[in-house]
Design a protein around this motif. Structure first.
Motif, short mmCIF file in Angstrom:
data_model
loop_
_atom_site.label_atom_id
_atom_site.label_comp_id
_atom_site.label_asym_id
_atom_site.label_seq_id
_atom_site.Cartn_x
_atom_site.Cartn_y
_atom_site.Cartn_z
N UNK A 11 25.82 85.99 37.69
CA UNK A 11 27.24 85.62 37.76
C UNK A 11 27.54 84.43 36.87
N UNK A 12 26.61 83.43 36.85
CA UNK A 12 26.79 82.26 35.99
C UNK A 12 26.83 82.67 34.52
N UNK A 13 25.92 83.58 34.14
CA UNK A 13 25.88 84.04 32.76
C UNK A 13 27.16 84.77 32.38
N UNK A 14 27.68 85.58 33.30
CA UNK A 14 28.93 86.31 33.04
C UNK A 14 30.09 85.33 32.91
N UNK A 15 30.12 84.29 33.75
CA UNK A 15 31.18 83.29 33.68
C UNK A 15 31.12 82.56 32.34
N UNK A 275 31.22 70.03 34.40
CA UNK A 275 31.99 71.21 34.01
C UNK A 275 31.34 71.90 32.82
N UNK A 276 30.82 71.11 31.89
CA UNK A 276 30.14 71.70 30.73
C UNK A 276 28.94 72.52 31.17
N UNK A 277 28.15 71.94 32.08
CA UNK A 277 26.98 72.67 32.59
C UNK A 277 27.42 73.95 33.30
N UNK A 278 28.40 73.81 34.18
CA UNK A 278 28.84 74.94 35.02
C UNK A 278 29.38 76.09 34.17
N UNK A 279 30.22 75.77 33.21
CA UNK A 279 30.84 76.82 32.40
C UNK A 279 29.97 77.27 31.23
N UNK A 280 28.79 76.67 31.11
CA UNK A 280 27.76 77.21 30.23
C UNK A 280 26.74 78.02 31.01
N UNK A 281 27.05 78.27 32.29
CA UNK A 281 26.18 79.12 33.10
C UNK A 281 24.96 78.43 33.68
N UNK A 282 25.00 77.09 33.77
CA UNK A 282 23.86 76.36 34.32
C UNK A 282 24.22 75.68 35.63
N UNK A 283 23.21 75.37 36.42
CA UNK A 283 23.47 74.67 37.68
C UNK A 283 23.04 73.21 37.60
N UNK A 284 22.79 72.73 36.39
CA UNK A 284 22.46 71.31 36.21
C UNK A 284 22.86 70.86 34.81
N UNK A 285 23.14 69.57 34.68
CA UNK A 285 23.52 69.00 33.38
C UNK A 285 22.29 68.94 32.49
#
Length: 550
Positions: A11-15, A275-285
């Protein structure tokens, strides 16, 4: 059964893919503004405000108009400030009916800033105190006090713009400080882009594919989830390192607070990183996210240049510990070089020069061979063993790889020493076949043997006394320490490359930065391989010196 963790990563990758497609669609046809639009989208997704600095007529309002299309069923408000602007023109007119019937001071906000999701305020610093003070509350608390009511403001993004910065001591510092993302927007620079702008033009609206626009429900869900992303200890240390670098440069170049960054700005910046981490499909900076702070920490054109330089230094030296790797590599190489130098100094054959007078003055050389140990190879006897002290490409065409020692007849060696150069036949390593060897002396009058690449390689003589065990023990210890440090550097570099590539592709960082960082890591990899290749040979030689000198 589907693994919940794998489903979450999917789901993160799709986002991430969706947000990237959305930013590309929003940027279509907006020449040399792609990165600005990406930053504005990221600011909107993290609930932060943007300030665009640049001359008039460079599509600042177009950027804001494109951003409205990022949100489904959203509203837009745009206003050009002047010193005559009134609160009614920005926040809505007073309701005469409400004032007449109920005596309430209420504004009709529909269609004005308090009800808009994307707001663009041009020439913002020209607005009067009444507008700016109310705007400060709106930006701070995302609320608007309408009479006795406090209304929630749906604003996702405030884009403000001007061709100038607020004057010092103008009282606008508080509002300016809350505009986290600050972008300098210049005229179109590329010739082809300029031509396309003139001939093709730029449509006011982008063609957003079905399903990319963000709904209210998605926006609020994402806001909650990205807030839960942790600020790890490693990233905090990187952030603090960047903060220290900035403060150091500020102290060097400015006598005032031109590069002052408030605690509030750092806190807002951290939210942008999440936000950068999240919208790049990651759960950490990732350290790569920190490069976005280039557009968050400057206050003026001069401080902007300093911030850019510091971010560049951070990207190429500190983000993935590149400087630490480089230092480890250098120290490892220097440690082995020191051992090699000691070996050469201890066992290199320094020739003594004498001058003989006569019809023609002649120089001859000498070296005391009285303590030389003698060897036999097959039927040949009275041979002296010379240890090759440096890496080489073999001193014989018949051998491959490093030559470790050679055997030469004493009479032949005497002649070579006396002349300071010459050729002799001898045996290389364990090879029982005679081969021609070429000798010379270096600039310090030390005896050298030529390898097949015609490079001068120092040699040392094996004596009855043999190898100095104490020195050899010290060299072994240093060599092991150097090898340990080299292995640490290799592990650090492997970790750096994994972390860097683990954050790619990155939807918001300028590609030029990524190219530079990839090149810096690749350069370190090449440096590692070069040092490791040389070190392996040096360490092998040091470990086997007792065998060579036996």
């Amino acid at each position: 059964m589907i693994n919940p963790s794998k489903a979450s990563h999917s789901q993160q990758a799709l986002l991430s893919e969706r947000i990237n497609k959305l930013s590309v669609a929003l940027s279509d046809g907006v020449y040399e503004r792609e990165n600005t639009i990406k930053l504005c989208l990221l600011a909107a997704l993290s609930g932060e405000s943007v300030f665009l600095l640049g001359p008039p007529g460079i599509a600042k309002s177009l950027i804001a108009k494109r951003l409205i299309q990022a949100f489904d069923n959203s509203s837009y408000f745009e206003y050009l400030m002047t010193r005559f602007s009134t609160p009614e023109e920005v926040f809505g007119p007073l309701s005469i009916q409400e004032l007449k019937d109920n005596g309430r001071y209420l504004r009709l906000t529909e269609g004005y800033l308090p009800t808009a999701q994307v707001v663009f305020l041009d020439e913002i610093w020209k607005a009067g105190p009444a507008i700016l003070n109310t705007l400060l509350t709106v930006v701070n608390e995302k609320t608007f006090k309408n009479g006795s009511d406090v209304e929630k403001v749906p604003m996702r993004l405030l884009v403000s713009a001007s061709n100038e910065l607020p004057d010092e001591d103008s009282g606008l510092e508080a509002l300016y400080d809350r505009m986290l993302v600050r972008v300098f927007v210049n005229r179109i620079q590329n010739k082809q882009n300029f031509k396309s702008m003139l001939t093709v033009g730029t449509p006011q609206e982008a063609d957003i594919p079905q399903g990319l626009a963000i709904t209210d429900a998605e926006y609020h869900k994402w806001q909650k989830e990205l807030e839960e992303l942790p600020l790890s200890d490693d990233i905090f240390e990187k952030l603090y390192q960047l903060k220290s670098l900035l403060e150091e440069k500020s102290d060097e170049q400015f006598s005032n607070d031109e590069l002052y960054v408030s605690d509030r700005r750092w806190k807002k910046a951290t939210k942008l990183l999440k936000a950068s981490a999240y919208f790049n499909g990651r759960d950490s900076i990732n350290p790569l996210d920190l490069l976005l702070l280039e557009d968050c920490l400057w206050n003026s054109p001069d401080s902007r240049d300093v911030v850019r330089n510091v971010i560049r230094e951070f990207a190429l030296k500190h983000a993935f510990n590149q400087q630490a790797v480089e230092i480890s590599l250098s120290q490892s190489g220097e440690e082995l070089d020191d051992v090699q130098c000691q070996l050469e100094e201890q066992y290199g054959m320094l020739l003594t020069m004498e001058s003989i007078s006569g019809i023609r003055k002649k120089q001859i050389y000498s070296f005391n061979l009285a303590d030389a140990k003698f060897y036999k190879v097959g039927n040949a006897s009275n041979l002296i063993k010379l240890v090759v002290l440096q890496s080489n490409m073999s001193v014989s065409e018949k051998e491959k790889g490093d030559s470790r020692w050679v055997y030469v007849a004493k009479s032949d060696l005497d002649k070579v020493i006396k002349e300071g150069q010459g050729e002799a036949y001898g045996y290389v390593n364990h090879n029982a076949n005679l081969t021609r060897l070429k000798f010379d002396r270096d600039s310090e009058d030390r005896l050298v043997i030529k390898d097949i690449a015609n490079r001068s390689i120092l040699v040392g003589i094996v004596t009855n006394e043999g190898l100095d065990k104490t020195l050899h023990g010290e060299w072994l210890t240093k060599a092991e320490m150097a090898m340990t440090q080299l292995n640490v550097a290799e592990e650090q570099l492997r970790d750096a490359r994994l972390k860097f590539h683990g954050a790619l592709p990155h939807s918001f960082i300028e590609p030029s930065y990524l190219t530079l960082m990839e090149a810096s890591l690749q350069g370190l990899q090449q440096q590692l391989e070069s040092i490791k290749g040389t070190s392996d040979k040096t360490i092998f030689r040091i470990k086997n010196l007792d065998n060579y000198f036996s």
